[in-house]
Design an enzyme around this catalytic site. Structure first.
Site, mmCIF file in Angstrom:
data_model
loop_
_atom_site.group_PDB
_atom_site.id
_atom_site.type_symbol
_atom_site.label_atom_id
_atom_site.label_comp_id
_atom_site.label_asym_id
_atom_site.label_seq_id
_atom_site.Cartn_x
_atom_site.Cartn_y
_atom_site.Cartn_z
ATOM 1 N N THR A 47 0.640 -1.121 -0.160
ATOM 2 C CA THR A 47 0.089 0.137 0.050
ATOM 3 C C THR A 47 0.705 1.414 -0.162
ATOM 4 O O THR A 47 0.429 2.245 -0.891
ATOM 5 C CB THR A 47 -0.944 -0.064 1.146
ATOM 6 O OG1 THR A 47 -1.641 -1.256 1.196
ATOM 7 C CG2 THR A 47 -1.909 1.034 1.121
ATOM 8 N N THR A 48 1.910 1.453 0.978
ATOM 9 C CA THR A 48 2.860 2.282 1.082
ATOM 10 C C THR A 48 3.726 2.609 -0.506
ATOM 11 O O THR A 48 3.838 3.651 -0.533
ATOM 12 C CB THR A 48 3.706 2.109 2.097
ATOM 13 O OG1 THR A 48 2.823 1.984 3.324
ATOM 14 C CG2 THR A 48 4.312 3.484 2.355
ATOM 15 N N TYR A 110 -13.275 -4.016 -2.231
ATOM 16 C CA TYR A 110 -14.285 -3.542 -2.985
ATOM 17 C C TYR A 110 -15.304 -4.807 -3.077
ATOM 18 O O TYR A 110 -16.515 -4.389 -2.929
ATOM 19 C CB TYR A 110 -14.000 -2.936 -4.369
ATOM 20 C CG TYR A 110 -15.115 -2.461 -4.988
ATOM 21 C CD1 TYR A 110 -15.891 -1.015 -4.640
ATOM 22 C CD2 TYR A 110 -15.904 -3.393 -5.962
ATOM 23 C CE1 TYR A 110 -16.880 -0.719 -5.346
ATOM 24 C CE2 TYR A 110 -17.064 -2.933 -6.489
ATOM 25 C CZ TYR A 110 -17.568 -1.657 -6.250
ATOM 26 O OH TYR A 110 -18.892 -0.872 -6.916
ATOM 27 N N TYR A 136 -2.973 -9.852 4.970
ATOM 28 C CA TYR A 136 -2.847 -8.498 5.185
ATOM 29 C C TYR A 136 -4.365 -8.057 5.451
ATOM 30 O O TYR A 136 -4.984 -8.197 4.818
ATOM 31 C CB TYR A 136 -2.183 -7.524 4.153
ATOM 32 C CG TYR A 136 -2.042 -6.288 4.446
ATOM 33 C CD1 TYR A 136 -2.446 -5.748 5.526
ATOM 34 C CD2 TYR A 136 -1.621 -5.345 3.443
ATOM 35 C CE1 TYR A 136 -2.157 -4.203 6.006
ATOM 36 C CE2 TYR A 136 -1.628 -3.878 3.588
ATOM 37 C CZ TYR A 136 -2.025 -3.473 4.916
ATOM 38 O OH TYR A 136 -2.016 -2.036 4.973
ATOM 39 N N ARG A 141 -9.470 0.003 4.808
ATOM 40 C CA ARG A 141 -9.286 0.296 3.536
ATOM 41 C C ARG A 141 -9.801 -0.705 2.744
ATOM 42 O O ARG A 141 -10.059 -0.090 1.502
ATOM 43 C CB ARG A 141 -7.518 0.330 3.177
ATOM 44 C CG ARG A 141 -6.593 1.325 3.999
ATOM 45 C CD ARG A 141 -5.130 1.350 3.420
ATOM 46 N NE ARG A 141 -5.184 2.167 2.163
ATOM 47 C CZ ARG A 141 -4.216 3.108 2.052
ATOM 48 N NH1 ARG A 141 -3.759 3.522 2.947
ATOM 49 N NH2 ARG A 141 -4.356 3.685 0.926
ATOM 50 N N LYS A 164 -0.298 -9.800 8.851
ATOM 51 C CA LYS A 164 -0.060 -8.232 9.167
ATOM 52 C C LYS A 164 -1.448 -7.768 9.543
ATOM 53 O O LYS A 164 -2.406 -7.556 8.749
ATOM 54 C CB LYS A 164 0.410 -7.710 7.841
ATOM 55 C CG LYS A 164 0.552 -5.947 8.234
ATOM 56 C CD LYS A 164 0.971 -5.416 6.838
ATOM 57 C CE LYS A 164 1.076 -3.914 7.086
ATOM 58 N NZ LYS A 164 1.350 -2.939 6.035
ATOM 59 N N ILE A 206 5.288 -4.214 10.374
ATOM 60 C CA ILE A 206 5.365 -3.951 8.872
ATOM 61 C C ILE A 206 5.228 -2.360 8.941
ATOM 62 O O ILE A 206 3.964 -2.205 8.887
ATOM 63 C CB ILE A 206 4.597 -4.761 7.858
ATOM 64 C CG1 ILE A 206 5.171 -6.075 8.007
ATOM 65 C CG2 ILE A 206 4.764 -4.205 6.410
ATOM 66 C CD1 ILE A 206 4.254 -7.085 7.050
#
Length: 297
Positions: A47-48, A110, A136, A141, A164, A206
């Protein structure tokens, strides 16, 4: 028994962009900064790293570059999630072929899959590869949460190594630890929850903050793993204002802005992400100065 791919602090590294695509020269400098400051693993194209706005070719080249440059000094973990199981399988297989030591796979966003759908999604993906897979969980999100009971089912798979956890639900972390075997590992997905998750048996973090303070995040987990939770708690509290500033807008807007202010040439954000508001830019600048990361203006 499955072994953890890393213990400590893994940086969820940003992807530096230029007009021509990914700036590999800038990425090399960022990797050097991490490796010289004790980072225990590198998570690339997560994501980052703005993977959702990268082309397939860019993602694979960036993963390959990280693997080649890091050259086994620490594990390289590739983000290979998608809201399409078929696409996630393709990305995961190709990331493994690129040399990634493990995969970080976000829940399908989604679609809002059921728990049965999550089990089928992750099992299909884990069956398709031979390297370790880290789940994850970031429902803020993606709109879907991995239940502790689902973790227990998935923990039975030989390739599924752990999770995570970025739900912000420490009660769920406790249930995961109680329901899952000892070789299903937990890593914090929120910088400011590193100490409590390690106290509940987590193996590290993380980290977004590690982009700007890698040595401090490494030290934070080191103290936890040494069972010095008093000192770890003090450091966690000391880092809290920085963590808050790095999440004053949606990740990775603040952290990429911070790196650019620090002179790391992380490049622009890709739309739909854009520069922070003036108010938040001032907050980031002020906070970095307070931590001695940039000169006071």
């Amino acid at each position: 028994m499955k072994l953890p791919i890393f213990t400590g602090s893994a940086v969820a590294i940003v992807t530096p962009f230029s007009k021509g695509g990914v700036d590999l020269t800038a990425l090399e400098r960022l990797l050097d900064f991490q490796l010289q400051n004790g980072t225990d693993a590198v998570v690339v194209c997560g994501t980052t790293g703005e993977s959702s706005t990268m082309s397939y070719r860019e993602r694979m080249r960036t993963i390959e570059f990280c693997v080649e440059y890091v050259a086994g000094r620490v594990p390289v973990i590739a983000g290979s999630g998608s809201n399409s199981t078929e696409n996630a399988v393709i990305l995961s297989r190709d990331a493994q072929r690129s040399g990634a030591d493990a995969l970080l796979v976000v829940t399908p966003y989604y679609n809002k899959a059921t728990q049965a759908g999550l089990i089928r999604h992750y099992t299909t993906l884990a069956d398709a590869v031979s390297c370790p897979v880290i789940l994850y969980n970031v429902p803020s999100r993606t709109g879907v949460n991995i239940a502790p009971e689902t973790c227990a089912r998935l923990a039975e798979h030989r390739n599924i190594l752990g999770i995570k956890e970025a739900s912000g639900d420490l009660g769920a972390v406790q249930r995961i630890r109680r329901l899952c075997p000892p070789d299903f590992y937990i890593w914090s997905g929120n910088d400011d929850e590193t100490v409590p998750i390690c106290a509940l048996g987590g193996k590290g973090v993380i980290s977004v903050a590690a982009n700007v303070v890698p040595a401090q995040m490494h030290r934070l987990v080191e103290l936890c793993l040494q069972n010095d939770f008093a000192a770890a708690g003090e450091l966690q509290i000391a880092l809290k204002p920085l963590c808050d500033a790095l999440f004053c807008e949606v990740n990775p807007i603040p952290v990429k802005t911070a790196l650019n202010l620090m002179g790391w040439e992380a490049g622009p954000l890709r739309l739909p992400l854009c520069q922070p508001s003036e108010e938040h830019l001032q907050l980031i600048q002020t906070t970095l100065a307070e931590y001695g990361l940039i000169p006071e203006s």
